[in-house]
Design a protein around this motif. Structure first.
Motif, PDB file in Angstrom:
ATOM      1  N   TRP A 110      32.693  39.518  29.330  1.00  0.00           N
ATOM      2  CA  TRP A 110      33.439  38.287  29.550  1.00  0.00           C
ATOM      3  C   TRP A 110      34.173  37.926  28.268  1.00  0.00           C
ATOM      4  O   TRP A 110      33.702  38.222  27.168  1.00  0.00           O
ATOM      5  CB  TRP A 110      32.501  37.139  29.899  1.00  0.00           C
ATOM      6  N   LEU A 111      35.287  37.241  28.410  1.00  0.00           N
ATOM      7  CA  LEU A 111      35.998  36.723  27.244  1.00  0.00           C
ATOM      8  C   LEU A 111      35.687  35.237  27.112  1.00  0.00           C
ATOM      9  O   LEU A 111      35.964  34.451  28.024  1.00  0.00           O
ATOM     10  CB  LEU A 111      37.510  36.930  27.388  1.00  0.00           C
ATOM     11  N   GLY A 112      35.064  34.852  25.994  1.00  0.00           N
ATOM     12  CA  GLY A 112      34.744  33.457  25.740  1.00  0.00           C
ATOM     13  C   GLY A 112      35.901  32.764  25.059  1.00  0.00           C
ATOM     14  O   GLY A 112      36.408  33.256  24.040  1.00  0.00           O
ATOM     15  N   VAL A 113      36.332  31.637  25.615  1.00  0.00           N
ATOM     16  CA  VAL A 113      37.510  30.942  25.092  1.00  0.00           C
ATOM     17  C   VAL A 113      37.222  29.455  24.919  1.00  0.00           C
ATOM     18  O   VAL A 113      36.316  28.898  25.542  1.00  0.00           O
ATOM     19  CB  VAL A 113      38.728  31.127  26.025  1.00  0.00           C
ATOM     20  N   GLY A 114      38.039  28.835  24.057  1.00  0.00           N
ATOM     21  CA  GLY A 114      37.980  27.389  23.864  1.00  0.00           C
ATOM     22  C   GLY A 114      39.182  26.741  24.522  1.00  0.00           C
ATOM     23  O   GLY A 114      39.230  26.607  25.742  1.00  0.00           O
ATOM     24  N   GLY A 115      40.199  26.405  23.729  1.00  0.00           N
ATOM     25  CA  GLY A 115      41.361  25.736  24.312  1.00  0.00           C
ATOM     26  C   GLY A 115      42.680  26.349  23.917  1.00  0.00           C
ATOM     27  O   GLY A 115      43.725  25.696  24.006  1.00  0.00           O
ATOM     28  N   THR A 116      42.677  27.626  23.494  1.00  0.00           N
ATOM     29  CA  THR A 116      43.903  28.281  23.039  1.00  0.00           C
ATOM     30  C   THR A 116      44.585  28.991  24.204  1.00  0.00           C
ATOM     31  O   THR A 116      44.004  29.910  24.794  1.00  0.00           O
ATOM     32  CB  THR A 116      43.586  29.307  21.931  1.00  0.00           C
ATOM     33  N   PRO A 117      45.819  28.614  24.544  1.00  0.00           N
ATOM     34  CA  PRO A 117      46.497  29.251  25.681  1.00  0.00           C
ATOM     35  C   PRO A 117      46.570  30.767  25.571  1.00  0.00           C
ATOM     36  O   PRO A 117      46.418  31.481  26.571  1.00  0.00           O
ATOM     37  CB  PRO A 117      47.889  28.613  25.656  1.00  0.00           C
ATOM     38  N   GLN A 118      46.798  31.276  24.355  1.00  0.00           N
ATOM     39  CA  GLN A 118      46.909  32.723  24.189  1.00  0.00           C
ATOM     40  C   GLN A 118      45.635  33.440  24.606  1.00  0.00           C
ATOM     41  O   GLN A 118      45.678  34.554  25.140  1.00  0.00           O
ATOM     42  CB  GLN A 118      47.238  33.054  22.729  1.00  0.00           C
ATOM     43  N   SER A 119      44.478  32.801  24.373  1.00  0.00           N
ATOM     44  CA  SER A 119      43.208  33.425  24.748  1.00  0.00           C
ATOM     45  C   SER A 119      43.056  33.504  26.261  1.00  0.00           C
ATOM     46  O   SER A 119      42.565  34.510  26.799  1.00  0.00           O
ATOM     47  CB  SER A 119      42.045  32.637  24.140  1.00  0.00           C
ATOM     48  N   PHE A 120      43.460  32.452  26.963  1.00  0.00           N
ATOM     49  CA  PHE A 120      43.397  32.456  28.419  1.00  0.00           C
ATOM     50  C   PHE A 120      44.321  33.536  28.985  1.00  0.00           C
ATOM     51  O   PHE A 120      43.935  34.293  29.887  1.00  0.00           O
ATOM     52  CB  PHE A 120      43.782  31.085  28.970  1.00  0.00           C
ATOM     53  N   ALA A 121      45.544  33.607  28.450  1.00  0.00           N
ATOM     54  CA  ALA A 121      46.497  34.602  28.929  1.00  0.00           C
ATOM     55  C   ALA A 121      46.003  36.008  28.633  1.00  0.00           C
ATOM     56  O   ALA A 121      46.157  36.926  29.456  1.00  0.00           O
ATOM     57  CB  ALA A 121      47.865  34.364  28.278  1.00  0.00           C
ATOM     58  N   ARG A 122      45.396  36.213  27.467  1.00  0.00           N
ATOM     59  CA  ARG A 122      44.883  37.540  27.105  1.00  0.00           C
ATOM     60  C   ARG A 122      43.813  37.986  28.092  1.00  0.00           C
ATOM     61  O   ARG A 122      43.809  39.140  28.541  1.00  0.00           O
ATOM     62  CB  ARG A 122      44.319  37.507  25.684  1.00  0.00           C
ATOM     63  N   ALA A 123      42.892  37.096  28.422  1.00  0.00           N
ATOM     64  CA  ALA A 123      41.834  37.450  29.365  1.00  0.00           C
ATOM     65  C   ALA A 123      42.411  37.840  30.715  1.00  0.00           C
ATOM     66  O   ALA A 123      41.961  38.809  31.345  1.00  0.00           O
ATOM     67  CB  ALA A 123      40.862  36.281  29.522  1.00  0.00           C
ATOM     68  N   GLY A 124      43.417  37.104  31.178  1.00  0.00           N
ATOM     69  CA  GLY A 124      44.029  37.433  32.449  1.00  0.00           C
ATOM     70  C   GLY A 124      44.746  38.768  32.424  1.00  0.00           C
ATOM     71  O   GLY A 124      44.606  39.580  33.342  1.00  0.00           O
ATOM     72  N   THR A 125      45.500  39.015  31.368  1.00  0.00           N
ATOM     73  CA  THR A 125      46.233  40.272  31.252  1.00  0.00           C
ATOM     74  C   THR A 125      45.289  41.464  31.244  1.00  0.00           C
ATOM     75  O   THR A 125      45.575  42.514  31.837  1.00  0.00           O
ATOM     76  CB  THR A 125      47.084  40.268  29.972  1.00  0.00           C
ATOM     77  N   LEU A 126      44.143  41.310  30.596  1.00  0.00           N
ATOM     78  CA  LEU A 126      43.161  42.387  30.516  1.00  0.00           C
ATOM     79  C   LEU A 126      42.278  42.480  31.758  1.00  0.00           C
ATOM     80  O   LEU A 126      41.521  43.433  31.914  1.00  0.00           O
ATOM     81  CB  LEU A 126      42.284  42.202  29.280  1.00  0.00           C
ATOM     82  N   GLY A 127      42.341  41.469  32.625  1.00  0.00           N
ATOM     83  CA  GLY A 127      41.514  41.471  33.824  1.00  0.00           C
ATOM     84  C   GLY A 127      40.055  41.228  33.555  1.00  0.00           C
ATOM     85  O   GLY A 127      39.184  41.681  34.308  1.00  0.00           O
ATOM     86  N   LEU A 128      39.750  40.483  32.478  1.00  0.00           N
ATOM     87  CA  LEU A 128      38.363  40.195  32.114  1.00  0.00           C
ATOM     88  C   LEU A 128      37.918  38.865  32.699  1.00  0.00           C
ATOM     89  O   LEU A 128      38.714  37.918  32.766  1.00  0.00           O
ATOM     90  CB  LEU A 128      38.227  40.134  30.587  1.00  0.00           C
TER      91      LEU A 128
END
Length: 342
Positions: free
Chosen positions: A176-194
């Motif tokens: 899993w990708l753990g994220v806080g509130g950074t948009p780039q982190s959310f987009a990265r997880a989606g792009t990677l399918g995690l």
């Protein structure tokens, strides 16, 4: 919906015991709580990673392996692994070994961590905060997907067709990708399918909806199926027999902890009014009686477009071991069935 517990293995500096004795007792209590969570029918127990005096979780896979030997069903996860300051080869090997020990129950949630002590401790610069994580996540996923790896980056020696062992029971082992509130982190997880684990420890949960939508849209554009783009939420919380008891138990320690952390980060002291707002209908804190909290979890899920996992982080408020055990029991007995009724 999966329901679980996250712990940072917080120490109790007020028990007047010698440090070694206190640490041993508190670790034994933590393992007992993981066993209780397993018996209570919870789905997952996560251990964080910190490198501070007040936590015992600097080596989370060791704790999880000890728990694996005493449990049968519950999934065992990090919460989170500070991947930026770690060697992805060793991270994979540790969790693959945990997966073998637990007979296929290991997971990892990887992120950059909310504290920064790991960076100087392991010789990394905060100036490379983003670059470290991006590169190391790329290597970790490469190792997960290939037994022999050829790879080159900035922060670690290259690998030239080197096989990495052991391989986990699960193929692939969940990351899993753990994220806080950074948009780039959310987009990265989606792009990677995690799968995405969102730490929501303050504010109003519904305000994270645009970021969750960004995750799902990035995943869709990258060609990942919607059922692969799952969302979990990590929240501060505590369940007692009723709201009055929960608030009475939780608030004093919560206020002390977050006021102390606030001094490091420039936050104002915690007030009761702020706490009451956070425990209200749209606030992030899951503190109250079972029915109230189950309703709140379902409300949060709807606000975020559907979540598949919720985890309670409750050992940050100086609560006694007995109260934590009771809360875990209540979560298993009431929350789990209430959030999974059709």
């Amino acid at each position: 919906m999966e329901v679980g517990i996250d712990s940072f293995a917080a120490t109790n500096g007020l028990n007047n015991k010698p440090v070694a004795e206190s640490n041993m007792d508190e670790m034994a209590d933590l393992l007992e709580r993981i066993v209780m969570a397993d018996h209570a029918g919870l789905d997952v127990f996560g251990i964080g990673e910190h490198h501070r005096k007040e936590f015992l979780d600097s080596a989370p896979t060791v704790i999880l392996a000890a728990a694996a030997a005493r449990t049968k069903h519950i999934r065992l996860s990090s919460a989170v692994t500070v991947l930026s300051a770690a060697d992805p080869v060793r991270v994979f090997q540790n969790f693959a070994t945990l997966d073998i020990v637990s007979r296929g129950r290991a997971e990892m949630v990887v992120g950059r961590g909310s504290f920064i002590e790991a960076y100087p401790l392991f010789g990394y610069s905060l100036q490379d905060y983003d670059a470290l994580f991006i590169e190391k996540l790329d290597l970790l996923l490469n190792i997960r997907d290939h037994e022999a790896v050829t790879w080159k980056g900035r922060f670690r020696p290259a690998l030239n067709n080197i096989a990495i062992y052991p391989r986990p029971v699960q193929d692939p082992i969940p990351i899993w990708l753990g994220v806080g509130g950074t948009p780039q982190s959310f987009a990265r997880a989606g792009t990677l399918g995690l799968p995405l684990m969102v730490a929501i420890i303050g504010g109003e949960t519904h305000r994270f909806r645009p970021l969750v939508d960004l995750y799902r849209e990035a995943g869709r554009k990258a060609g990942h199926s919607p059922d692969k783009l799952t969302v979990g939420v990590h929240s501060l919380g505590y369940v007692a027999e009723n709201r009055q008891q929960a608030v009475s138990d939780y608030f004093p320690g919560y206020a002390e902890t977050f006021t102390r952390i606030g001094k490091e980060r420039g936050w104002p002291p915690v007030t009761r009014a702020q706490f009451d707002a956070q425990t209200g209908p749209t606030g992030a804190l899951l503190v109250g009686g079972p029915e109230e909290i189950a309703e709140k979890i379902l409300r949060h899920s709807e606000a975020l477009g559907g979540i598949s996992r919720i985890t309670f982080q409750m050992d940050n408020a100086g609560l006694s071991h007995e109260k934590l055990l009771k809360s875990i029991e209540l979560i298993g007995k009431y929350i789990v069935p209430l959030v999974n009724t059709d």
